[in-house]
Every structure is written in C-alpha cells, then in structure tokens.
Design an enzyme around this catalytic site. Sequence first.
Site, PDB file in Angstrom:
ATOM      1  N   LYS A  14      18.145 -14.173 -16.789  1.00  0.00           N
ATOM      2  CA  LYS A  14      19.178 -14.992 -16.129  1.00  0.00           C
ATOM      3  C   LYS A  14      19.260 -16.395 -16.740  1.00  0.00           C
ATOM      4  O   LYS A  14      20.346 -16.985 -16.820  1.00  0.00           O
ATOM      5  CB  LYS A  14      18.924 -15.044 -14.620  1.00  0.00           C
ATOM      6  CG  LYS A  14      19.146 -13.690 -13.940  1.00  0.00           C
ATOM      7  CD  LYS A  14      20.534 -13.117 -14.236  1.00  0.00           C
ATOM      8  CE  LYS A  14      20.798 -11.799 -13.567  1.00  0.00           C
ATOM      9  NZ  LYS A  14      22.113 -11.228 -13.893  1.00  0.00           N
ATOM     10  N   TYR A  36      13.256 -10.840 -15.045  1.00  0.00           N
ATOM     11  CA  TYR A  36      14.546 -11.201 -14.450  1.00  0.00           C
ATOM     12  C   TYR A  36      14.894 -12.665 -14.724  1.00  0.00           C
ATOM     13  O   TYR A  36      16.011 -12.986 -15.163  1.00  0.00           O
ATOM     14  CB  TYR A  36      14.500 -10.928 -12.946  1.00  0.00           C
ATOM     15  CG  TYR A  36      15.856 -10.945 -12.289  1.00  0.00           C
ATOM     16  CD1 TYR A  36      16.785  -9.943 -12.553  1.00  0.00           C
ATOM     17  CD2 TYR A  36      16.209 -11.957 -11.404  1.00  0.00           C
ATOM     18  CE1 TYR A  36      18.033  -9.950 -11.945  1.00  0.00           C
ATOM     19  CE2 TYR A  36      17.450 -11.968 -10.790  1.00  0.00           C
ATOM     20  CZ  TYR A  36      18.359 -10.963 -11.060  1.00  0.00           C
ATOM     21  OH  TYR A  36      19.593 -10.972 -10.460  1.00  0.00           O
ATOM     22  N   SER A  59      22.110 -15.902 -11.635  1.00  0.00           N
ATOM     23  CA  SER A  59      21.302 -15.876 -10.407  1.00  0.00           C
ATOM     24  C   SER A  59      20.692 -17.262 -10.227  1.00  0.00           C
ATOM     25  O   SER A  59      20.552 -18.013 -11.207  1.00  0.00           O
ATOM     26  CB  SER A  59      20.175 -14.845 -10.561  1.00  0.00           C
ATOM     27  OG  SER A  59      19.200 -15.007  -9.559  1.00  0.00           O
ATOM     28  N   GLY A  72      29.973  -3.188 -13.856  1.00  0.00           N
ATOM     29  CA  GLY A  72      29.095  -3.175 -12.683  1.00  0.00           C
ATOM     30  C   GLY A  72      29.925  -3.128 -11.409  1.00  0.00           C
ATOM     31  O   GLY A  72      29.455  -3.470 -10.329  1.00  0.00           O
TER      32      GLY A  72
END
Length: 268
Positions: free
Chosen positions: A167, A163, A148, A17
Amino acid sequence: MACKLFDLSGKTAVVIGGAGGLGQAIAQGLVEAGANVLISSRKEDSLKKAQEEIKAATGETVCYYAADATNEAHVEALVAEAKKQLGGKITILVNAQGFNKKQDALDFDIETFRQMLDANITSFMISAKHFGRHFKENGYGKIINLSSVRGKIATKGPGNAGYCATKGAVDMLTKQLASEFGPFGVTVNAIGPNITATPMMVSVFEKRAADAGVTVDEYLKQQGEGNPMRRMGTPEDIVGTAVFLAAPASDFMTGNILYPDGGLTAIG
Ligand SMILES: NC(=O)c1ccc[n+]([C@@H]2O[C@H](COP(=O)([O-])OP(=O)(O)OC[C@H]3O[C@@H](n4cnc5c(N)ncnc54)[C@H](OP(=O)(O)O)[C@@H]3O)[C@@H](O)[C@H]2O)c1
C-alpha cells in the site's frame, strides 16, 4: 437535478475488483451518479452475482469481463473489451483488486509476499499503463487506486509487512503517475480506507478474534473504538470519495490520497 460537478452522465468506468466488497459498492455508486460501468475480476460467477445485485439495487445493468489484472495480456484484452462494451471510450478506471495475508515478518512466506506485490501493486501499474494509453489518446481520464491507511501508518504488532509494503507502493505509484499523466489531462488519485468489513477481511477478523479470545462481533466493536468516529467503516463510507474522484469536481486534483477512515490517520 443532479449537481453537474458530481454528475457522471455520459462517463464510462471500469472497476477492477468490481465484484469485491469495496469494488462493488463503488461500481454501484458510479452507476447511481450516471456512469456506464464495466466490472472485472478473475471469477465470472462472482461478476455475474455482482451484476445481478447492482441491477436489483439500481435498475441498471453493468457489463462484466473476467480477467486477471496481474496478467498484462488479460489487461490489454480488458481495455479492448471495455471499449467494445462501453461504446468506444473509457473515462474512469478504479483499481479495487488485491488481497491481504497476514504473517509475522520473521516467518513470512516469501512466495506469498511476491503474490501480494503482484496483486496489490504490479496489477495497478499494468492497468495504469494500458488504460493510461487510452486516456492519453482521449486527453481525459481518471484513475482511482484503492490504497489503505496502511500505506501511511503501520499496524501495531506483527502481521502486516506484506500489506503495508504494497500500500505504501500504491501511494507512491499514484503520485508518480499523477506527475507523468497530468500533462495529458489525466488525474491519478488514491483512496485510503480504514479497516472495512468486506469478504477480504473475514478470515482476518476470525483469526484476530480467536487470537484475542473474543467473538468476531466483540473484535469488530473494539476495532471501531480505535478511531475518532467510534465505529468500523462500511463499503458505503468509501463510495462518496470514489464518486468525487471520478467526477468533474476533482478535475484539478491529482496525486492525492484521500482518507475516508473515521479520522484514524488524524490521530495515528
Ligand atoms: N476491506 C478493507 O478493510 C480494506 C481497507 C483498505 C483498503 N482496502 C483495499 O481495497 C481493495 C478492495 O478490497 P476489498 O475489501 O473489497 O476486498 P475483496 O472483497 O476481497 O475484493 C477484492 C477483489 O479483487 C479481485 N481480485 C483479486 N485479485 C485479482 C486479480 N489478480 N485480478 C483481478 N481481480 C482480482 C477479487 O476477485 P477475484 O478473486 O474473483 O479475482 C475481488 O473482486 C483492495 O485493494 C484492498 O487492499 C480494503
């Protein structure tokens, strides 16, 4: 002279990434701390652009290699290529890949949910497996997972089921890998940023601002007001934590999730 505890001279890092908003900033920070770095993601043109920007900022050239981190054969090839390009030994792995697609839970497209699991958590496991084997052989390694604040606290209102689930999984994978890899001298930690303006977030900001009937700038200002530091995070806010987790300073720290989040998790 740089403090030895934070000196990455002689260290080598792979940032998956590494052409993304946070990954590129982290790659640049590792270079500035002295590491030799290879960045990876799926699109070669983005990697080349990131390479040029890091060169312009630091004078140093990072290597790059295009690979899909959800594909185990690609990750095996990435390890082999990184060993070749970085001189045989890798010491640091950063998992900064992934995406967020917000949908109400009652209407969540399950194929999208599965793709998020694949990109946001399965890819972290695949890379930990293959880089972990290399680190075990060397008796040393640092794995840094981008989690996160959403691994710890849910979002008010709908949209983040996929999401938050991924996480939360990153946090527990980090702890379990720390338990398994600790005896080999390998640390595994995670970083839990708050919302940060990066390419991943552009469409999210636009949708949320439109839903709230405000401009994107007004929306971002409101977001910043929700944490004790009263501002949005920037990619640069994450870099110090990443350098710390990559450096000898954190050699006895493993299984932790650190939050450069402006204090959100303190009040969340
Ligand atoms: N920005 C935020 O507000 C925020 C907050 C907390 C945590 N995070 C986390 O931080 C990490 C980085 O986020 P970001 O904001 O920097 O996102 P970004 O700017 O969209 O970058 C994501 C990077 O991941 C790569 N990628 C996506 N899928 C991949 C795959 N299957 N294999 C290899 N590379 C892949 C993308 O490149 P290609 O598309 O070319 O593959 C891109 O380089 C993510 O894990 C994210 O969840 C972000």
